[in-house]
Design a protein around this motif. Structure first.
Motif, PDB file in Angstrom:
ATOM      1  N   LEU A   1       4.605   4.440   3.194  1.00 28.11           N
ATOM      2  CA  LEU A   1       3.981   3.661   2.123  1.00 28.11           C
ATOM      3  C   LEU A   1       3.148   4.537   1.196  1.00 28.11           C
ATOM      4  CD1 LEU A   1       3.376   0.950   0.801  1.00 28.11           C
ATOM      5  CD2 LEU A   1       1.505   0.641   2.434  1.00 28.11           C
ATOM      6  N   GLN A   2       2.359   5.435   1.748  1.00 28.57           N
ATOM      7  CA  GLN A   2       1.533   6.312   0.927  1.00 28.57           C
ATOM      8  C   GLN A   2       2.386   7.219   0.050  1.00 28.57           C
ATOM      9  OE1 GLN A   2      -1.104   8.393   3.576  1.00 28.57           O
ATOM     10  NE2 GLN A   2      -2.359   6.594   4.008  1.00 28.57           N
ATOM     11  N   VAL A   3       3.519   7.653   0.597  1.00 24.27           N
ATOM     12  CA  VAL A   3       4.424   8.503  -0.186  1.00 24.27           C
ATOM     13  C   VAL A   3       5.011   7.715  -1.354  1.00 24.27           C
ATOM     14  CG1 VAL A   3       6.549   9.860  -0.113  1.00 24.27           C
ATOM     15  CG2 VAL A   3       4.950   9.937   1.795  1.00 24.27           C
TER      16      VAL A   3
ATOM     17  N   ASN B   1       5.208   6.615  -7.145  1.00 31.18           N
ATOM     18  CA  ASN B   1       5.024   5.688  -8.279  1.00 31.18           C
ATOM     19  C   ASN B   1       3.991   6.226  -9.256  1.00 31.18           C
ATOM     20  OD1 ASN B   1       6.913   3.856  -7.302  1.00 31.18           O
ATOM     21  ND2 ASN B   1       5.391   2.712  -6.133  1.00 31.18           N
ATOM     22  N   ARG B   2       2.908   6.829  -8.712  1.00 32.15           N
ATOM     23  CA  ARG B   2       1.891   7.397  -9.599  1.00 32.15           C
ATOM     24  C   ARG B   2       2.455   8.574 -10.395  1.00 32.15           C
ATOM     25  NH1 ARG B   2      -1.513   6.678  -5.037  1.00 32.15           N
ATOM     26  NH2 ARG B   2      -1.425   8.914  -4.600  1.00 32.15           N
TER      27      ARG B   2
ATOM     28  N   ARG C   1       5.807   9.236 -17.293  1.00 30.25           N
ATOM     29  CA  ARG C   1       6.139   8.361 -18.422  1.00 30.25           C
ATOM     30  C   ARG C   1       4.998   8.333 -19.454  1.00 30.25           C
ATOM     31  NH1 ARG C   1      10.597   5.202 -17.645  1.00 30.25           N
ATOM     32  NH2 ARG C   1      11.486   5.204 -15.541  1.00 30.25           N
ATOM     33  N   GLU C   2       3.752   8.348 -18.955  1.00 31.41           N
ATOM     34  CA  GLU C   2       2.624   8.389 -19.886  1.00 31.41           C
ATOM     35  C   GLU C   2       2.610   9.694 -20.670  1.00 31.41           C
ATOM     36  OE1 GLU C   2      -0.850   7.768 -17.594  1.00 31.41           O
ATOM     37  OE2 GLU C   2      -0.465   5.626 -17.228  1.00 31.41           O
TER      38      GLU C   2
END
Length: 317
Positions: free
Chosen positions: A167-169, A174-175, A181-182
């Motif tokens: 989950l942390q990965v 995602n970050r 993308r930003e």
């Protein structure tokens, strides 16, 4: 006698009924006689000897699927869970091996899947696991085919149907994706802003060029008009100095008139006394006269210096 006949008939009916059995489509029944393999019976109505023969089991000949979830670690030390779907089928010609050699084929297949996946995935990074999941599936199929063919099973296909990192990965991925993308969005916005600034600068430069050209044309026409005005005044006996002074005074009064026409103007023109025009004219004429006198005196002095330099040393006039 009649009482004994009834149990015999019942027993005979049971024996006769137990002599027949039905085998479903895509199924094979294994018949044993006194615990020893006798034969296989395919789909349809089949017959056996009661008490002597028995149905030891039934083999499913349809394609089956087994889902195996394997948890392992990648090369970059990320724990990941893979769901491997194995599609397999019993080979009709090897029903004997499939029934007698393996007690639980599902456990056997699961063991081989674990062995292959835990040998292949630790060689890959997490991104490679997503990109090369077909390679993992091919490796599992090759290993299973080689092992299970001896037990009467044919591996039809293997699929990696799910890859689930920790989950942390996933949150970190995602970050990273959001930050990437930003970054791209910021680059596009900066490029758009640069294009707007360049376009604005070019427009301003063109505007200044046209404005400067207009001012130059305006001054050229003013100078041409002044030249024509001086020529006209010279023709009526007014010299150039007086003509220039007269033109300046005329422009002074024209300016005062323009200011007077503006009702909301806050401009103050100095000097603005009634005799300002005549004072300006007298001052300009006096300035022109003094300037001419100074100029003539400088010419005489320069001429005298030139004559002195031409004299030779030791000669007298």
């Amino acid at each position: 006698m009649g009482i004994l006949l009834i149990p015999v008939l019942i027993f005979g009916f049971i024996v006769l009924f137990s002599s027949f059995f039905v085998v479903k489509q895509q199924t094979s029944a294994v018949v044993e006689r006194f615990g020893k393999f006798l034969s296989f019976r395919n789909s349809g109505l089949q017959m056996k000897i009661p008490i002597v023969d028995r149905i030891a089991g039934r083999i499913n000949l349809r394609i089956q699927q087994l889902d195996v979830i394997v948890e392992t670690k990648t090369k970059d030390d990320v724990f990941v869970r893979l769901k491997i779907s194995v599609q397999f089928q019993v080979i009709k010609e090897k029903v004997y091996d499939a029934f007698y050699k393996l007690e639980n084929p599902h456990d056997q297949i699961t063991s081989y899947v674990f062995d292959v996946v835990r040998a292949e995935v630790p060689k890959m990074k997490l991104d490679d696991v997503f990109e090369r999941k077909d390679d993992i599936a091919i490796a599992v199929k090759a290993e299973l085919n080689e092992a299970m063919i001896n037990y009467g099973y044919d591996i039809i296909k293997t699929l990696v149907t799910d890859i689930d990192p920790d989950l942390q990965v996933k949150e970190a991925m995602n970050r990273i994706n959001a930050a990437e993308r930003e970054k791209i969005a910021a680059e596009y916005e900066a490029e758009a802003e640069r294009i707007k600034i360049v376009a604005k600068a070019r427009a301003e430069a063109e505007s200044k060029r046209l404005q400067g050209q207009g001012i130059a044309d305006q001054r050229r026409e003013i100078a041409r008009g002044l030249e024509e005005s001086v020529d006209v005044l010279n023709n009526v006996g007014i010299n150039s100095q007086e003509a220039s002074a007269l033109i300046v005074v005329t422009q002074h009064y024209d300016t005062l008139q323009s200011i007077g026409e503006e009702t909301n103007s806050n401009l103050i023109l100095l000097p603005n006394s009634p005799q300002a025009g005549s004072d300006m004219l007298n001052n300009m004429i006096a300035s022109f006269t003094a300037s001419n006198q100074i100029g003539e005196e400088m010419k005489r002095q320069n001429a005298a210096k030139g004559i002195t330099r031409k004299k030779k040393p030791g000669t007298e006039e």
